[in-house]
Every structure is written in structure tokens, then in C-alpha cells.
Write a protein that holds these residues in place. Structure first.
Motif, short mmCIF file in Angstrom:
data_model
loop_
_atom_site.label_atom_id
_atom_site.label_comp_id
_atom_site.label_asym_id
_atom_site.label_seq_id
_atom_site.Cartn_x
_atom_site.Cartn_y
_atom_site.Cartn_z
N ALA A 137 52.64 21.24 71.30
CA ALA A 137 52.80 20.16 70.32
C ALA A 137 53.94 20.45 69.36
CB ALA A 137 51.50 19.97 69.55
N GLU A 138 54.11 21.72 68.96
CA GLU A 138 55.17 22.06 68.01
C GLU A 138 56.55 21.85 68.61
OE1 GLU A 138 56.99 23.23 64.53
OE2 GLU A 138 54.93 22.62 64.94
N PHE A 156 61.65 14.95 66.05
CA PHE A 156 62.31 14.75 64.75
C PHE A 156 63.81 14.98 64.84
CE2 PHE A 156 57.96 15.41 62.95
CZ PHE A 156 57.88 14.18 62.30
N ARG A 212 59.09 20.28 57.35
CA ARG A 212 57.64 20.43 57.17
C ARG A 212 57.26 20.39 55.68
NH1 ARG A 212 55.28 21.67 62.01
NH2 ARG A 212 53.30 22.06 60.96
N ARG A 246 57.19 18.15 68.70
CA ARG A 246 57.43 17.65 67.34
C ARG A 246 58.86 17.92 66.90
NH1 ARG A 246 57.81 19.20 62.35
NH2 ARG A 246 57.79 21.35 63.04
N ARG A 247 59.36 19.15 67.17
CA ARG A 247 60.73 19.49 66.76
C ARG A 247 61.75 18.62 67.48
NH1 ARG A 247 59.03 25.04 66.92
NH2 ARG A 247 59.96 25.21 68.98
N ARG A 258 49.56 15.44 75.82
CA ARG A 258 49.23 16.21 74.63
C ARG A 258 48.64 17.57 74.97
NH1 ARG A 258 45.03 13.37 72.06
NH2 ARG A 258 46.54 11.71 71.67
N GLY A 317 59.97 15.80 58.53
CA GLY A 317 59.29 16.41 59.67
C GLY A 317 59.86 17.76 60.04
N VAL A 344 51.73 12.63 69.05
CA VAL A 344 51.69 13.10 67.66
C VAL A 344 50.87 12.21 66.74
CG1 VAL A 344 53.90 14.25 67.89
CG2 VAL A 344 53.85 11.93 67.00
#
Length: 251
Positions: free
Chosen positions: A224-225, A232, A119, A228-229, A219, A116, A25
Motif C-alpha cells: 500500500a505504501e 501522489f 505525510r 500511495r507514493r 489492495r 500526501g 486507498v
């Protein structure tokens, strides 16, 4: 953690994971490292171990982008405020108020995770930068000196400047590098960087770089989403646990 061999294993694993997050990230190494190391040691001890791997990986991130000259000209008031405020407040993380500092670290992680997950994004008008940059830099420096985490409010602010992707990654690298250098000077001035921790910090460089390489490899192979979730969400749980560690003695 009294067993030095077990400590080496734990520190290595923490920095592989922290480097992996940064590789995927683009940020998060100091946040993850401080959060996980904060489970087993005082924040000042964790911050001392963080110094060298954070510096090396941030210099890598800083130099990997386009020409930095224009970025420095635009952001130098903010960077100067970050540096000065970090130096002025590093005594907080080395103070005897360890439970308050620990709780503060947890709350910073929670705030970062909330930003995060929700958003939430800033939008900073260019006309506001001359005064907003130093204000954000001062608050970031205070948070850095108090908790060893240098993401709030610098990261959302830089994200709101409308920078291109490469410029934003480089701006983050610049901010993190300035914060790391100031934190290192402040910790040294407060006698919080003994030689054994400096050695552990040097050892942590290799697993951090290995984690970054692994994160770069991952990556292109994971959504990626989704990553990311989960990142966080895990950070929110970690922040809540560390906050409770700091606050529990008061109850």
C-alpha cells in the motif's frame, strides 16, 4: 475532443483508473477523474461527468461503514458549511475565467499531492471542532465550487479528528457525498449539466465500479505504501501540467 467514440473510450479508461485508486486507498476518484479529464475538456464539463459515478461510489463508501448516526451528529456543522459554500461558489467553475479555474484545479492537485508525499497530518483538539468544522467546511465548499475537487482541506481535517479506520472512511464518504450533491445542484442551476453530459456521467458509473472492484482486489496484493507514493507523485506531475495549461496564456 470531437470524436464521441474516442471520448467514450477515454472517459471509461479514466474512471476505471480513478475507481482503482479509490479501491486501493479509499479516496481519490474525483481528484484523479477531474485531473485527467481536465487535460481534454473544461473543468465545468469534467465536473458534470463526475457527478453520478462520484455520488454512487461515495454512497457505497458511506453505507459500508458502521452506524452513521453518531458521525452525522458530530459532523453536521461542517457538512452544512460544505453544502452552503459549494452552492454559493459553483458559479466560479462555470464562469468565463477558464484559465484561472484550470490553474486553480492544478494547484489544488499539487497541494493534495504535497500533503500526501510529505505525510503531513493535522491534530484537531475536540474543543476546537465546533468552530473549526464549519471553517474547514466553508473552505472545502469554496474549493469544490471553484475546481470540482473536494479534498482540500476536508481530508486532512477529518484525518486529524482521531477517528477509527472505519469511521474515517465513512466520514470521508459523508463529506464527499454532500460535496457531490451540492456541486450537482450548483452546476444544474448554472446550466452546466446538459443531457449529453448527464448521459456520459451515467455511463461512467460502470467503469468506476469496475475500477473500485479491481482496486479492492489489488489492495491485498501490492504494498500500500508503494502504491500511495506513486499515486501522489503522479498526481503532483498532473497538477503541475494542468497548472501550466491554465497559466501559460498569461505569459
Amino acid at each position: 475532443m470531437p470524436d464521441p467514440y474516442l471520448l467514450i473510450i477515454v472517459v471509461g479508461a479514466v474512471f476505471v483508473l480513478a475507481g482503482l485508486v479509490k479501491g486501493v486507498v479509499g479516496l481519490g476518484l474525483p481528484t484523479v477523474a477531474m485531473g485527467l479529464l481536465g487535460l481534454i475538456m473544461l473543468p465545468a464539463e469534467a465536473a458534470a461527468i463526475l457527478l453520478l459515478p462520484s455520488f454512487v461510489t461515495n454512497i457505497w463508501q458511506l453505507l459500508a461503514g458502521p452506524d452513521i448516526t453518531a458521525l452525522v451528529r458530530r459532523l453536521w456543522p461542517m457538512m452544512l458549511a460544505v453544502f452552503a459554500a459549494t452552492l454559493a461558489s459553483t458559479g466560479l467553475i462555470t464562469s468565463s475565467y477558464t484559465s484561472i479555474v484550470t490553474a486553480g484545479l492544478g494547484l489544488v492537485l499539487l497541494a493534495y499531492a504535497a500533503l500526501g508525499l510529505l505525510r503531513l497530518k493535522m491534530s484537531v483538539p475536540q474543543a476546537a471542532e465546533p468552530w473549526a468544522g464549519p471553517v474547514v467546511g466553508a473552505f472545502t465548499g469554496i474549493m469544490t465550487g471553484a475546481t470540482g475537487v473536494f479534498v482540500i482541506p476536508a481530508v486532512p481535517y477529518l484525518g486529524g479528528l482521531g477517528l477509527g479506520r472505519d469511521d474515517l472512511v465513512q466520514a470521508l464518504g459523508l463529506s464527499f457525498t454532500v460535496s457531490t450533491v451540492a456541486l450537482g445542484i450548483g452546476l444544474w442551476a448554472n446550466g452546466a449539466v446538459p443531457l449529453h453530459q448527464l448521459g456520459m456521467s451515467a455511463f461512467a458509473i460502470l467503469p468506476a465500479l469496475a475500477g473500485m472492484w479491481l482496486g479492492g482486489w489489488l489492495r491485498g496484493r501490492i504494498a500500500a505504501e508503494t502504491f500511495r507514493r506513486w499515486f501522489f507523485a503522479g498526481l503532483a506531475l498532473l497538477g503541475a501540467h494542468i497548472s501550466w495549461q491554465g497559466l501559460a496564456p498569461a505569459f
